[in-house]
Structures are given as structure tokens and as C-alpha cells.
Design an enzyme around this catalytic site. Sequence first.
Site, PDB file in Angstrom:
ATOM      1  N   CYS A  90      32.383  31.531  46.597  1.00 36.75           N
ATOM      2  CA  CYS A  90      33.480  31.405  47.556  1.00 36.75           C
ATOM      3  C   CYS A  90      32.915  31.300  48.978  1.00 36.75           C
ATOM      4  CB  CYS A  90      34.473  32.559  47.385  1.00 36.75           C
ATOM      5  SG  CYS A  90      36.095  32.212  48.086  1.00 36.75           S
ATOM      6  N   HIS A 108      35.866  32.814  41.193  1.00 32.51           N
ATOM      7  CA  HIS A 108      35.333  34.170  41.174  1.00 32.51           C
ATOM      8  C   HIS A 108      35.104  34.668  39.749  1.00 32.51           C
ATOM      9  CE1 HIS A 108      35.774  34.904  45.460  1.00 32.51           C
ATOM     10  NE2 HIS A 108      36.940  34.286  45.398  1.00 32.51           N
ATOM     11  N   GLU A 132      33.286  37.077  39.100  1.00 36.16           N
ATOM     12  CA  GLU A 132      33.104  38.537  39.192  1.00 36.16           C
ATOM     13  C   GLU A 132      34.411  39.302  39.008  1.00 36.16           C
ATOM     14  OE1 GLU A 132      33.095  36.416  41.690  1.00 36.16           O
ATOM     15  OE2 GLU A 132      33.559  37.328  43.632  1.00 36.16           O
TER      16      GLU A 132
END
Lengths: 739, 231
Positions: B87, B204, B206
Site C-alpha cells: 500500500c 493487504h 497482512e
Amino acid sequence: MTATAPKITLELVAEHGLKPDEYARFLELIGREPTITELGIVSAMWNEHCSYKSSRLHLKGLPTSAPWVIQGPGENAGVIDIGDGDAIAFKMESHNHPSYIEPYQGATTGVGGILRDVFTMGARPIAALNALRFGSPDHPKTRHLVSGVVAGIGGYGNSFGVPTVGGSVGFHTRYDGNILVNAMAVGLAKTDGIFYAAAAGVGNPIVYLGSKTGRDGIHGATMASAEFDANSDEKRPTVQVGDPFAEKLLLEACLELMQTDSVIAIQDMGAAGLTCSAVEMGAKGNLGVELILDNVPCREEGMSAYEMMLSESQERMLMVLKPEKREEAEAIFRKWGLDFAVVGYTTDTLRFVVKHHGETVADLPIKELGDEAPLYDRPHIANTFQPTIDPASVAAPVDNATALARLLATPDLCSKRWVWEQYDHLILGNTVQKPGGDAAIVRIEDGPKGVALTTDVTPRYCEADPVQGGRQAVAEAWRNITAVGGLPLAITDNLNFGNPEKPDVMGQFVGCLKGIGEACVALDFPVVSGNVSLYNETQGRSILPTPTIGGVGLLDDVTLHATVALRQAGDVLAVIGDTTGWIGQSVYLRDICGREEGAPPPVDLAVERRNGDFVRGLIRSGRVTTVHDCSDGGLAVAVAEMAMAGDIGVSFDTLPADIPAHAFLFGEDQARYVIAADAATIEAVAAEARAAGIPFRKLGVAGGDAINIPGETPARVADLRDGHDNWLPNYMAGEIDHP
Amino acid sequence: MKAAVVTFPGSNRERDIARALKHASGVAPAMVWHADADLPAGTDLVVLPGGFSYGDYLRCGAIAARSNIMAAVQAHAARGGLVLGVCNGFQILCEAQLLPGVLMRNDRLRFMCKRQHLRVERADTAFTHRYAQGQVIDVCIAHGEGNWTADADAVARIEGEGLVAFRYCDANGVVSPETNCNGSVNSIAGIYSEKRNVLGMMPHPENLIDALVGGTDGRGLFESLATRMAA
């Protein structure tokens, strides 16, 4: 005083929003004519926004304590104990007036202010929510306001790095000239690491932290304490500009500093900036404060004492520091690139003294400015009685399947995905229930605990019957938390009303507070923080009374929770709680029949508690994982939402004969939950409900691709979803002008 | 495994990525401050996390790309060390010219946070070997400026040399204008450097490491890195 200081005239006093009797009281208090800075200070402290002078009397009646409450109202945020040494700090606050004038910045600074309130307590923000009310969709400004407010909330929260996990959005013509932007923040702290605003110790340094002071927002709190008129747009310069980047730095620096045992007291600079924060810290600690404005970091040259004291520049804090820790503290703030300046010290005089260029520009008694501000018992009249509407007297204008499709695509009941997709709701990786459920669920770190969070109010109920409406707002929050499996613990209230100087508006306020208080007591759901926003009127017309309730509940094991989506064909749906077909003030009556009238559904708090405790037990034992609170739009809308979320149809059983079908399907009786599970589980639940005396009714079976109401054309789930999902995006794209 | 996560002023997913790395490898990464000059000795992987470094003021990633630590990151990449930018980290890598192209405002002009399918374009890199070639993974996006673009020559080179890491797609792996959530050229969601030791991506992974919180499709990336570095 300086030669250029303006003369204090009665006109100038009036321009500061002080009533003649208030000014007389002030003159008596200080025994001389005030300086212009003093006039500014007292106008900031004694306005409605900061002093709660119209509301304080009635707020005293709210229940604020429980064994799990660590801090009730009166601090930057309320704090509750959630076990294992963990605490939750939370609060909701309005930013209504600024958001109407400049929607993006008004909303950003609303979010920024409430986040600051929470981390001032030593809590790292873990979730944000909001409650928004806009005017009629066909009002020419509505689209612009929705667009700006949503972008502003996202713009601040996304950058700051807190997930915006829930909220509500509604439309009504009574908000045409006065929208509501209520922002809530929730933070996680340790019970032994909570920080308060009360100063302690004489001669301790008062430190200014964060961004520099500019001329923005001067008199913002005064604006928030007056009605709007046609020239309100001229007030744009009083709206502050938010800087989420600075706030993120301030958060990290404050939390880092709080680890070092340096902080005696800390206070956010919110409304009325330096004035309010310094006075509150001193007054709460029974100490005087002396400020030296020459040390205040300023963004502009030549700012006067008056301007510095009233600036509402954002992302600033005031702190009382242990003197021996000054260097350590300063190093932390310098590392984060933030201003750090000693701007004064505590005294034992109980005076609020402000010095600038070697002159004393203000010297006022600190207690009288703060907790001894004026207090009014405004005249109030009870609301006129609204008759109960007999459901049999209301003819159904269209068949029920058509009514369902229409309701799902109304501004109030349509999907708000367009809004919450602009909010980062996934950051931090703990969002177990994202927006779109009954309550959001946020896991506490790596679990197993979680918190359930919601914002609720039904303004049309509050207008029709303030006491019932107040009760319902609290009960609805309690129910939404329950519906995901949470144990409701405490609320924050954001009380948005019109002009309190009008007895009918004051009557709404008093009635709603009575209802809120009753519900809080009955449901063990105390108020731990809140905010009052009055004078929400434009050109003499007030908003609907809107006491927004932000609720927090606890899940001991976050894996045991319920969601609204139907899981599989063959599951049986049932409603817990009694259905009488209460049609007064229903969305059906308003949006399908065109009648906004009648008494709202009564809230029986004992029944509310009994039904909710039963449902929560089913979720917590892992037996039922599909639950939906039944509210606006009644059973049919609740069932359709469950069907759309699970992408499975539902066939309703034969409808009861003793209630008109449309009243059964769309009536808004309270204390109800729709549950779904396999047939054997539902049968067992039915037996337990009967044994406990809890109304239980089987509704139908999941399966197929349509909602089947006996005797009517099936409504395909895909078609319902199409209307439900697309109303708001189409409206915002300008494709719907007059819904 | 030695991973280092760089924190810039305004980073906000540094904890998320550190958690994902720890989850996959059992070891918490070192947290490195932007003003530092050096990476911890023996660092295998540098992560530039998501967020709004310097408030996204001036241009996303532009100021962070010039911070102290970036010289060390550049040197690490030049040595063939692994660098992951997610990002805002991707934006910083582009601004630092460790990756080609630039990230513009989303074509819909709004910040978008939603679940998004990605197609894994190659499964033979340090970042993706735990995925299958062409596998469709369900992760999330959360950005306002993820619309990747580059000049025609650069795009042709990236496509020609197989440097596309992920593309936005539907649940079946079909890439189309409808599944392109932000207007990126060729639906590109992530790209590699020439030697495939630097990866920048907008989505993302994560935030998708946990079945309770949306799913586990992001784990593959961190497990790929963990097993590669453990070896």
C-alpha cells in the site's frame, strides 16, 4: 491593558453570546469591567457547549455507576473494566454545525476530537463509529453534504489508522438545514494506566503539546450554541481544519510519554481550546493556573491573547508534567516532530491568570468559570399525546412483497455499503464483524475477548413520545449488542436537540432523558460519557429529537458470536418476542402509506431484558449463530436482510389470522430477535422459551432463491438485493433526484 | 528469519504486518525508525508498511522515499535483499524508484476498503512460492490512491519480463474492467523489480491471516517469506 483593546460595550457582550443576566453575574463575580480577553474566556466557558447550562440539571438524573465503571461522565472519555487488567475508554461527540457549513472539515475535526478524547485517557483507539443524519434526499444540499461528511470521516480515520467499524445513516427533512454528525471512538487501555484531567501539585509545569495555534476556529463553541440562520455559510472561517497526520504523531508521542511515569494530568484542547482545557485542569484539581502566552507555539505572527485563548486549532493537548521529567518528555515529542512548550504552571490561588507581553490580560476565579458556571432550569412542557393506531384501520396500499421490495430500497433502509466502503474498517486486523451487522465486533488483541459496538436512536419515536423514544434508543443499542452475543456494559450518549429556550424542545430533552435513565437502570447499562448538542435549528425549525446512544458490550470468547446471514437451506427461522403488529410510527406507515404518525411502540424494559438474556444465552452456548435484531421495517425487513446476507430465500409459514398481514410483517414491536438454526435446535429453543414464558413463533424455512409470503408473488432475493444495494450509489451518482 | 519493518511518521499498518510476520515465522520483526541510517545487521527482508506517511502530503510516499533509512533500503535491494512494500509502502517504493510507475488516485475518486480477489501471476518467487500459479486469493484493499500506471514502454517491459505479481480479478480468476477496483493499467495490483527481490502491492495480505477475521488467504505470502528465509 493595551491601548488598542476594544471597549466592552453591551453590543460586544451580546456578540459573545452572553445574555445580559449572565454578564451581570460575571461583573459581580470579578467586581470590575472585564478585559476583552476575559470577555472571550467567559463567553467560551459559559456557552451552552462548554457549560451544559441548560442540560446539567437533567443529566444529573442519569445512572452513571456500576461495578465495572472505572470513570463516568466528566472526564475526556468514560472508562469501563473488561477484565484481565484491560479497560475500554469511549465517548461520542457531535460536530453538527461545522459539518453543515463545511462538511469535509467539519467531519474530520469531529473524528479527530473524539479520537483525542480517547487517547488522552491513555487508551489506544481500536475502533471508530458514527451516527449521521441528513436532510431529505431531494433537498439540494443533501448529496453534497453526504459526500463531504463521508469523505471527511474516512479521510481522518483512515489516515489516523483506526478502523471505522459501524454506525448509522438516516435521512429526514427535519435535518435539511442542520445535519447531525456524531462520532464515537473506542480505545483500549490498561486499568492501571489511565490518565485524568485533574491537575495536582503546586508549581508544576503546564506543557503545550502537538500542533501550533492558529486563528482557525475562533468562537467555534459559540457557533455551536446558537441557531443557524440563512447566513450561516458566512461562519465558514470558524470551522477548523483537521490534520490526521499530526494527530497520529500526537497519539504515538502521548502513548510513548505515558509509559514514562511523567504525566500528572492531561487534557485535550477541544472546544474553546486553551481556555477550556486549562480551566478544566485547574478547576478539577482545585488549583489555580497561570499561563504565559508568549510561550505558546503559534502558526501566525502577532496573534493577540484573545485569539490564542479562543483558537480551536486542532491536534493540541495540555499536560501537567512532573518537573523532573521535562527533558525526557520533550525528547519524545521532538522525536515525533511535535511542538513542546512549557506555557504555564499550577498555582494555589484558584485564579486563572493569563499573561502576555508582560501584562496580565486575564485574572479570573477558576472554579466559577468551570464547574460553577450558570445553571438553568428551563421551562419545559410535555409532548402532546399521539394516539395509538389500530393496525386494522390501516389499509395496505400495495401487496406485501411489493412493500418489502420498496422498503429495502428506501433511503433509511437501503444498504449503506457505499458509505462504509469509504472507511477503512479492516485495519488492525481485529474486525470480526464489519459494518452491516447488528453490532460491530472488534477482537481485543489476540483474543479471546472482544467488544461489541453500536450506535442507535430512532428519532421519529423520540418526537412522537420522548420517554418511549429515549427508552427505545437505549434498548435498541442493548439489543444490537445482545444480538451478536455481547453482554452490554455501558453507553455514551450524544444528545442532539433544538433550541432549549423553547419549552416544547426542552420538553423533548427532559422526556428523552427520563426514558434513557429508566432504560439504563433496568438494563444495567450506565452512561459513562456523553455530549449535548442543543440549538440544532435552522430558521426556527428544530431537528427531530435525536439522542444517539453509543453502546459497548463484551464478548468473553469472540468465537462465540452470531451474525445476520442465513447459513443453509432447511434452517428454520423463528422470532423471539411478542408480535402485536404495532404499526404506529413504523417505517411502513411512513414510507408505504405516507403517514408519519401515531404512538411509537412501547418499550417494556423487563421484557426487553428477559428476551435479550435468553437470546444471548443461545449464542454464548454456541447453539444459535444466526440472529438479527428486529427494528425498522419489522419482521419482513429483518428476514429479508438475513436472506440477502446469506443469499438464500425464505418461505414464510401461514401468517397469523388475528393480525393484519402487513402489520404482522412490518409492525415494529420491540424486544424481538429473529433467529435461525436447524429444525431440531429450533424445536428445543421453542420448548425452552415456552418454559421461560418467552413468546416464540416459528416464521418459516430457509431455502430457494426468493422470499415467499403466502398468497403473494415470490420476491427474488437477487432482485431485492439489487434495489437494496443500488439506491445509495445511484442517488450519489445523481441518477435519483426525487425518490 | 530476520525481518525489519520501517516505521515512518504516519505509517499505520506497521503493527498489522509485524503480526503477520510473527504469525508466519514465529519471530517478531525488528521495528526500524525512519530517521535511522542503518538496518539491523543480517536483515533478510525489509518491509515498508501501509499508512499515510507524512500524511500523504505533497504526493503519496514522496517524502518518505527521501527519508534517512531509504539509502539503506536501496543498498539492501541492490545487494539482492528482499523488500516488500504494501500500500503506502508500494507508493514509497515507486517514489524511491525501486519500482517503476506511479500510483494515482483511484479512478472512482474515492477511498475504497473492501474484499478483493487477486490472481497470483507467478508462484516461483520468494514472496509467492506457497501459492499456486494462477491461484485466486481473497484479500482486501484499503486505499485512495492505488491506480498504478507507467509509460507504455515500462508496461510492455513489465508484462514481457513477467514482473506482474498480482492482478485484480473475480472469484474465478477472470480479469476484466469490472474487477479492476481502481483503474490500474492491466488490472495490476502488484509488481516485482527486475530481479524479483522487490515486491510492491496495493492490497493487504497482512489483514487476511485469520479465519475469524475474514480469512487466511494472505498467509501464503508471509509463509513464503518465512520458509524461504529459514532455508
